[in-house]
Design an enzyme around this catalytic site. Sequence first.
Site, short mmCIF file in Angstrom:
data_model
loop_
_atom_site.label_atom_id
_atom_site.label_comp_id
_atom_site.label_asym_id
_atom_site.label_seq_id
_atom_site.Cartn_x
_atom_site.Cartn_y
_atom_site.Cartn_z
N SER A 39 42.02 -13.83 -2.03
CA SER A 39 43.43 -13.67 -2.40
C SER A 39 43.67 -12.53 -3.38
CB SER A 39 43.97 -14.97 -3.00
OG SER A 39 43.36 -15.23 -4.26
N LYS A 93 45.00 -15.05 -10.65
CA LYS A 93 46.11 -14.25 -10.14
C LYS A 93 46.47 -13.18 -11.17
CE LYS A 93 46.42 -17.02 -6.59
NZ LYS A 93 45.88 -16.59 -5.28
#
Length: 216
Positions: A39, A93
């Site tokens: 990701s 993230k």
Amino acid sequence: MLKHIKLLLKNNRSLLLFILLMCVFRSAVADWNHVPSGSMKPTILEGDRLVVNKMAYDLRIPFTHMSLLSFADPQRGDIIIFHSAVADKRLVKRVIGEPGDSVAMRDNQLIINNQPMDYTIQKQTNHYQDSQERLGQHHYQVRQRYSATKRANFGPVTVPADHFLVLGDNRDASADSRVIGFVPRNEITGRAHTIAFSNDLDNYYLFRPERFLKPI
């Protein structure tokens, strides 16, 4: 039995103290974080082990999320580690929106406080392109597919107080704030800044020497 346990503890006090101190250190000061998914490509690859500074933002009580002292808040562009209550797991993230920011995305182009981000193409394949995204003083690469996905457009949304909007660098393959919502400040446990080492999951877990102690 109790006598045997007491003797075992007495004979191994130094080892047990070392293990306890190491656990406290990893819980409250610094740790490393294994990355199992793509990701955050191309910045972070599957198999990377990230060095995490757990005192980047807070001094916490060991083995808890309780903050004793706040040093700073996450800044736009930081790569953060947080325990998401919504996803029920630890995630990695990048911070895109700070409290009060207006954030939107149009065809994978970020717009922050009505200012479109700049992109410079670095690499192209048949399925995606890697571009340098300029976000304030931060320059980093993001991956975008040519075919638009549902996650390529959202907003504008306003980031609420004590929350942050986060995205994965692999924009079309990341379950980030577009899925889990804004990240509460108290879920953020540290900032990743370096790859300690990396194993190639597709090549017998061999080390990737070029990623050893690589800043991110």
